[in-house]
Write a protein that holds these residues in place. Structure first.
Motif, PDB file in Angstrom:
ATOM      1  N   SER A 239      -6.940  46.894  -0.974  1.00 58.45           N
ATOM      2  CA  SER A 239      -8.213  47.307  -0.355  1.00 58.45           C
ATOM      3  C   SER A 239      -8.296  46.855   1.104  1.00 58.45           C
ATOM      4  N   MET A 240      -7.244  46.211   1.597  1.00 65.00           N
ATOM      5  CA  MET A 240      -7.253  45.708   2.979  1.00 65.00           C
ATOM      6  C   MET A 240      -6.162  46.377   3.792  1.00 65.00           C
ATOM      7  N   THR A 241      -6.371  46.456   5.109  1.00 58.61           N
ATOM      8  CA  THR A 241      -5.318  46.971   5.990  1.00 58.61           C
ATOM      9  C   THR A 241      -4.216  45.921   6.116  1.00 58.61           C
ATOM     10  N   VAL A 242      -3.127  46.320   6.761  1.00 56.49           N
ATOM     11  CA  VAL A 242      -2.020  45.387   6.991  1.00 56.49           C
ATOM     12  C   VAL A 242      -2.525  44.179   7.783  1.00 56.49           C
ATOM     13  N   ARG A 243      -3.323  44.437   8.819  1.00 56.91           N
ATOM     14  CA  ARG A 243      -3.865  43.335   9.635  1.00 56.91           C
ATOM     15  C   ARG A 243      -4.676  42.373   8.760  1.00 56.91           C
ATOM     16  N   GLU A 244      -5.544  42.930   7.930  1.00 58.54           N
ATOM     17  CA  GLU A 244      -6.404  42.081   7.084  1.00 58.54           C
ATOM     18  C   GLU A 244      -5.578  41.304   6.065  1.00 58.54           C
ATOM     19  N   ASN A 245      -4.512  41.948   5.562  1.00 59.66           N
ATOM     20  CA  ASN A 245      -3.618  41.248   4.631  1.00 59.66           C
ATOM     21  C   ASN A 245      -3.014  40.011   5.283  1.00 59.66           C
ATOM     22  N   LEU A 246      -2.603  40.155   6.544  1.00 60.48           N
ATOM     23  CA  LEU A 246      -1.970  39.036   7.243  1.00 60.48           C
ATOM     24  C   LEU A 246      -2.985  37.988   7.676  1.00 60.48           C
TER      25      LEU A 246
ATOM     26  N   ALA B  11      -5.428  35.027  16.550  1.00 64.98           N
ATOM     27  CA  ALA B  11      -5.078  35.619  15.254  1.00 64.98           C
ATOM     28  C   ALA B  11      -4.357  36.949  15.460  1.00 64.98           C
ATOM     29  N   ASP B  12      -4.886  37.750  16.376  1.00 60.15           N
ATOM     30  CA  ASP B  12      -4.283  39.053  16.666  1.00 60.15           C
ATOM     31  C   ASP B  12      -2.860  38.873  17.199  1.00 60.15           C
ATOM     32  N   LYS B  13      -2.706  37.894  18.090  1.00 60.36           N
ATOM     33  CA  LYS B  13      -1.375  37.644  18.678  1.00 60.36           C
ATOM     34  C   LYS B  13      -0.380  37.234  17.590  1.00 60.36           C
ATOM     35  N   ARG B  14      -0.854  36.347  16.723  1.00 64.68           N
ATOM     36  CA  ARG B  14       0.037  35.860  15.660  1.00 64.68           C
ATOM     37  C   ARG B  14       0.415  36.974  14.676  1.00 64.68           C
ATOM     38  N   VAL B  15      -0.573  37.795  14.351  1.00 61.82           N
ATOM     39  CA  VAL B  15      -0.313  38.921  13.433  1.00 61.82           C
ATOM     40  C   VAL B  15       0.732  39.849  14.054  1.00 61.82           C
ATOM     41  N   ARG B  16       0.546  40.165  15.347  1.00 63.28           N
ATOM     42  CA  ARG B  16       1.474  41.089  16.014  1.00 63.28           C
ATOM     43  C   ARG B  16       2.876  40.499  16.129  1.00 63.28           C
ATOM     44  N   GLU B  17       2.945  39.195  16.424  1.00 63.12           N
ATOM     45  CA  GLU B  17       4.262  38.530  16.517  1.00 63.12           C
ATOM     46  C   GLU B  17       4.989  38.586  15.174  1.00 63.12           C
ATOM     47  N   THR B  18       4.236  38.317  14.106  1.00 61.37           N
ATOM     48  CA  THR B  18       4.854  38.287  12.778  1.00 61.37           C
ATOM     49  C   THR B  18       5.285  39.691  12.357  1.00 61.37           C
ATOM     50  N   LEU B  19       4.443  40.678  12.682  1.00 54.61           N
ATOM     51  CA  LEU B  19       4.823  42.063  12.363  1.00 54.61           C
ATOM     52  C   LEU B  19       6.045  42.485  13.177  1.00 54.61           C
ATOM     53  N   ALA B  20       6.122  42.004  14.417  1.00 58.61           N
ATOM     54  CA  ALA B  20       7.296  42.327  15.253  1.00 58.61           C
ATOM     55  C   ALA B  20       8.554  41.732  14.625  1.00 58.61           C
ATOM     56  N   HIS B  21       8.411  40.546  14.030  1.00 54.10           N
ATOM     57  CA  HIS B  21       9.564  39.903  13.382  1.00 54.10           C
ATOM     58  C   HIS B  21      10.127  40.762  12.253  1.00 54.10           C
TER      59      HIS B  21
ATOM     60  N   ASP C  72       3.823  48.741  14.352  1.00 47.05           N
ATOM     61  CA  ASP C  72       3.006  49.967  14.394  1.00 47.05           C
ATOM     62  C   ASP C  72       2.129  50.151  13.158  1.00 47.05           C
ATOM     63  N   THR C  73       2.392  49.387  12.122  1.00 49.06           N
ATOM     64  CA  THR C  73       1.653  49.603  10.863  1.00 49.06           C
ATOM     65  C   THR C  73       0.381  48.768  10.784  1.00 49.06           C
ATOM     66  N   ILE C  74       0.038  48.091  11.853  1.00 50.73           N
ATOM     67  CA  ILE C  74      -1.022  47.063  11.801  1.00 50.73           C
ATOM     68  C   ILE C  74      -2.342  47.564  11.215  1.00 50.73           C
ATOM     69  N   ASP C  75      -2.709  48.810  11.485  1.00 45.36           N
ATOM     70  CA  ASP C  75      -3.991  49.307  10.973  1.00 45.36           C
ATOM     71  C   ASP C  75      -3.826  50.239   9.773  1.00 45.36           C
ATOM     72  N   MET C  76      -2.653  50.248   9.183  1.00 48.95           N
ATOM     73  CA  MET C  76      -2.428  51.119   8.026  1.00 48.95           C
ATOM     74  C   MET C  76      -2.781  50.395   6.726  1.00 48.95           C
ATOM     75  N   MET C  77      -3.005  51.188   5.680  1.00 46.60           N
ATOM     76  CA  MET C  77      -3.260  50.612   4.357  1.00 46.60           C
ATOM     77  C   MET C  77      -1.926  50.480   3.625  1.00 46.60           C
ATOM     78  N   PRO C  78      -1.790  49.500   2.732  1.00 45.18           N
ATOM     79  CA  PRO C  78      -0.516  49.327   2.014  1.00 45.18           C
ATOM     80  C   PRO C  78      -0.042  50.601   1.303  1.00 45.18           C
ATOM     81  N   ALA C  79      -0.985  51.383   0.776  1.00 43.66           N
ATOM     82  CA  ALA C  79      -0.608  52.592   0.034  1.00 43.66           C
ATOM     83  C   ALA C  79       0.070  53.630   0.929  1.00 43.66           C
ATOM     84  N   GLU C  80      -0.111  53.504   2.233  1.00 46.42           N
ATOM     85  CA  GLU C  80       0.497  54.469   3.160  1.00 46.42           C
ATOM     86  C   GLU C  80       1.933  54.090   3.515  1.00 46.42           C
TER      87      GLU C  80
END
Lengths: 240, 249
Positions: free
Chosen positions: B102-109, B125-135, B140-148
């Motif tokens: 029920s949460m976006t990728v950002r909210e999950n992180l 928080a935003d910086k850390r989320v983006r750094e971890t997603l970059a890892h 690019d998936t930051i605002d997507m839902m897991p089901a997508e």
């Protein structure tokens, strides 16, 4: 089940308080249920008025129609029908949602991330159902009475002002308060059963379906049992 | 590994761990030690108790007896607040990813961050989320839902959520199960990259031999609820022990 209820009461007053999640659940459980509750309430008032009119006419007391309908709605039909509709929508939803979270390990993931899933998922939902059902019932009663007013005017003419003067001259504190208090218990039972069935779901997707189904069946049955008990209690207290 | 380890180097010590469900004994005296910076793969047949083992390490299951020491903490003697503090230092990657759908990728992180990093600003928080997603290669998936997301992408996001608190230990529960061979190899590489970047120690549950070969410093073979053998992959591959050989043949 008793352990689950005991755990709820031991967690509900202890910090940390999940205020954000509670408000979100009030929105989802309360606000998003409003259209359904409103439509059923309106139809209930309208139909009840149309059904009662011939009987009252045969006794020559058609003028008492607003009084009869409002008493029936406020004291019994409004709370019970609203609770049953609410159970069908919310209890099954909670059962399915928590059941799905359970079988996909989302509840475990919450726990290992340092969140108390019981407090985050169960306490917030049960609080929201307990608080929102009385509010929805009061709104449903009001909409029902408006439906009844329209029903009265199908074959007659009564002004809105006159209709509500008649209604409020008859309704007493003792009609409204016990009926509202019992919806608190209905709301608590609906939330608790939905959460219990979902939280203890097992056996994969089949188990999720079974949890959702059982949540509706058990909470609907509990509504009638609680209703029976509250009628007895209010009778003993001289409120009927 | 080869070099001698002091007690301080041990990040996980499991001694005589037993766990049963009803009459079914799953673990019966399991012993294992994980050193700092080490990756141990626990190899075992389906239903042999591998997942139960790592769930005992993080307090999701309570063992019947034995001891579990994680980062100097006796896990069986901690209260809830102490347990939560240890859990913030240990990441857990679930077999089915367990992303909050029920949460976006950002909210999950952000979810674990909100629990453990109360002073963090939205910008941090935003910086850390983006750094971890970059890892994990999925900024690019930051605002997507897991089901997508595809299965492989969900696995990467689940790993990102595990990494968001910079854990010292990561427990992987069958990280490549259900993935195609190419994606499975990518996930194994990402696990190695994570180990180097975040300097983590890990216990990996798997029966995917490619993943085992790629990620293990040592392999523990779980048979009959006990650690039957513990050695580097190549050494076990040459073993003549039938209970070990069944995984390599």
């Amino acid at each position: 089940m008793s352990r689950f209820v005991f755990r709820y009461f031991s967690e509900v007053f202890r910090p940390r308080y999940e205020v954000g999640q509670f408000i979100r659940q009030c929105y989802v459980i309360g606000y998003l249920s409003l259209p359904l509750i409103g439509i059923t309430g309106f139809i209930m008032g309208l139909v009840l008025t149309m059904q009662l009119r011939p009987s009252l006419m045969s006794y020559g007391v058609e003028a008492q129609l607003p009084v009869m309908v409002s008493l029936a709605i406020v004291r019994e039909i409004g709370p019970v029908i609203t609770a049953l509709i609410f159970a069908g929508k919310i209890s099954s939803g909670i059962g399915a949602e928590l059941g799905s979270m359970k079988v996909t390990e989302q509840i475990d993931a919450m726990e290992v991330s340092g969140t108390n899933p019981f407090k985050y998922l169960v306490v917030t939902r049960v609080l929201a159902t307990t608080l929102m059902l009385p509010v929805l019932t009061i709104l449903s009663d009001a909409i029902s009475m408006y439906g009844s007013y329209l029903g009265v005017n199908i074959k007659g003419h009564t002004s809105l002002q006159l209709y509500f003067i008649q209604v409020f001259q008859t309704l007493h504190f003792g009609d409204i308060l016990p009926a509202t208090i019992k919806t608190v218990f209905f709301g608590f039972a609906i939330g608790m059963i939905g959460c219990y069935k979902g939280y203890n779901s097992s056996k994969g997707t089949e188990g999720v379906g079974r949890s959702a189904n059982a949540a509706v069946v058990v909470s609907s049955l509990l509504i009638f049992i609680i209703d029976l008990i509250t009628v007895q209690v209010t009778d003993l207290l001289g409120l009927n | 590994m080869g070099q001698s380890q002091t007690a301080a180097d041990k990040v996980i010590t499991i001694e005589k761990l037993t766990k049963s469900f009803g009459t079914h004994q799953v673990l019966s005296g399991f012993d294992l030690e994980l050193s700092r910076g080490e990756s141990i793969v626990v190899l075992g047949r389906s239903g042999s108790g591998k997942s139960v083992l790592i769930k005992c390490l993080i307090g999701l299951h309570m063992p019947d007896s034995g001891s579990v020491n994680v980062l100097g903490n006796n896990m069986l003697a901690l209260d809830q607040a102490e347990l939560d503090k240890v859990r913030a230092r240990v990441g857990f990657l679930f077999q089915g990813n367990a992303l909050y759908d029920s949460m976006t990728v950002r909210e999950n992180l952000e979810f674990p961050m909100r629990r453990h990093m109360s002073g963090v600003t939205p910008a941090d928080a935003d910086k850390r989320v983006r750094e971890t997603l970059a890892h994990v290669g999925l900024e690019d998936t930051i605002d997507m839902m897991p089901a997508e997301l595809s299965g492989g992408m969900q696995k990467r996001i689940a790993l990102a959520r595990t990494l968001i608190l910079h854990p010292e230990i990561i427990l992987y529960d069958e990280p490549t199960t259900g993935l195609d061979p190419i994606t499975a190899r990518e996930i194994s590489s990402l696990m190695n990259h994570t180990k180097q970047t975040y300097n983590t120690s890990s216990i990996i549950i798997s029966h995917d031999m490619k993943c085992v070969e790629q990620t293990a410093d040592n392999v523990a073979v779980l048979v009959d609820g006990r650690c039957h053998a513990l050695a580097p992959y190549q050494e076990l591959a040459r073993s003549s022990d039938n209970k070990v050989r069944q995984f390599f043949d």
